[in-house]
Design an enzyme around this catalytic site. Structure first.
Site, PDB file in Angstrom:
ATOM      1  N   CYS A  78       0.893  -1.156   0.000  1.00  0.00           N
ATOM      2  CA  CYS A  78       0.000   0.000   0.000  1.00  0.00           C
ATOM      3  C   CYS A  78       0.930   1.204   0.000  1.00  0.00           C
ATOM      4  O   CYS A  78       1.568   1.496   1.017  1.00  0.00           O
ATOM      5  CB  CYS A  78      -0.917   0.042   1.218  1.00  0.00           C
ATOM      6  SG  CYS A  78      -1.799   1.619   1.313  1.00  0.00           S
ATOM      7  N   CYS A 135      -0.588   4.113   2.564  1.00  0.00           N
ATOM      8  CA  CYS A 135      -0.622   3.953   4.022  1.00  0.00           C
ATOM      9  C   CYS A 135      -0.380   2.506   4.417  1.00  0.00           C
ATOM     10  O   CYS A 135       0.765   2.063   4.435  1.00  0.00           O
ATOM     11  CB  CYS A 135      -1.917   4.497   4.594  1.00  0.00           C
ATOM     12  SG  CYS A 135      -3.405   3.998   3.689  1.00  0.00           S
ATOM     13  N   SER A 136      -1.424   1.744   4.722  1.00  0.00           N
ATOM     14  CA  SER A 136      -1.212   0.393   5.250  1.00  0.00           C
ATOM     15  C   SER A 136      -2.325  -0.569   4.854  1.00  0.00           C
ATOM     16  O   SER A 136      -2.570  -1.546   5.560  1.00  0.00           O
ATOM     17  CB  SER A 136      -1.118   0.460   6.774  1.00  0.00           C
ATOM     18  OG  SER A 136      -2.311   1.030   7.293  1.00  0.00           O
ATOM     19  N   CYS A 137      -3.024  -0.300   3.730  1.00  0.00           N
ATOM     20  CA  CYS A 137      -4.141  -1.157   3.328  1.00  0.00           C
ATOM     21  C   CYS A 137      -3.652  -2.582   3.089  1.00  0.00           C
ATOM     22  O   CYS A 137      -2.716  -2.809   2.328  1.00  0.00           O
ATOM     23  CB  CYS A 137      -4.812  -0.597   2.078  1.00  0.00           C
ATOM     24  SG  CYS A 137      -5.455   1.059   2.363  1.00  0.00           S
TER      25      CYS A 137
HETATM   26 FE    FE Z   1      -3.455   2.036   2.943  1.00  0.00          FE
END
Ligand code: FE
Length: 194
Positions: free
Chosen positions: A98, A101-103
């Site tokens: 991602c 961010c952190s998906c």
């Molecule tokens: Fe994300």
């Protein structure tokens, strides 16, 4: 200021109160969703991979509609972004990141590992994925294999269907799923026979 008095906690409480007042989401549903998210773990994704290795029909479903394939194994996907599954082959290896961010495919893998959220992983996965995999995970992708990096987002989550390792021809589903790790389903590692 304590953690519970922080701006983000206040914002969260305010949004939740509005949703509840409008009858869109109840507190019960919020807690139920948190419990489902907390309970998710890589064993769920590993079961999907093992089933796909053994059952061609399931494999087709998995590659066509990851959400439906997860639900077919009893994994709750309601309220989760759609899940796409990418198949590693002799010619192409997939790596999930991602960049924003952190998906992460939490519904089937649980919470993302710390490195997945790091700026280093997110930048290097794009800049030089081959070098990243070789130096950090000792995963060497030969130059003859195409390396495809896919961006996981808030709207669509990706998971990798790794290649079944040699030497597992007569293994059953439980034994196969036990060797599939979260990293194998993100593409930083490949399943190994121990
Ligand atoms: Fe994300």
């Amino acid at each position: 200021m304590t953690i519970l008095e922080s701006d983000s906690a206040g914002l969260l409480a305010a949004v939740q109160a509005v949703l509840e007042r409008k009858g869109l989401v109840s507190t019960f549903e919020v807690h139920q969703q948190i419990a489902i998210t907390d309970a998710a773990n890589p064993g769920q994704g590993a079961r999907m991979v093992a089933r796909a290795w053994l059952d061609p029909d399931y494999r087709s479903l998995l590659l066509e509609d990851g959400t439906a394939a997860a639900e077919a194994l009893g994994i709750r996907m309601r309220g989760m972004p759609p899940l796409g599954v990418l198949e590693n082959t002799a010619g192409v290896h997939h790596l999930v990141v991602c960049t924003l961010c952190s998906c992460y495919p939490r519904a089937v893998l649980g919470y993302p590992p710390f490195w997945y959220k790091s700026a280093g992983y997110r930048a290097r996965a794009i800049r030089d994925p081959r070098e990243l995999l070789a130096s950090e995970w000792k995963t060497v992708i030969p130059d003859t294999v195409k390396l495809r990096v896919v961006d996981s987002t808030a709207d669509y989550r990706w998971m990798v269907l790794p290649r079944r390792p040699a030497g597992t021809e007569d293994w059953d589903e439980a034994r196969l799923s036990a060797i599939v790790r979260a990293g194998d389903m993100i593409g930083v590692t490949v399943p190994e026979v121990g």
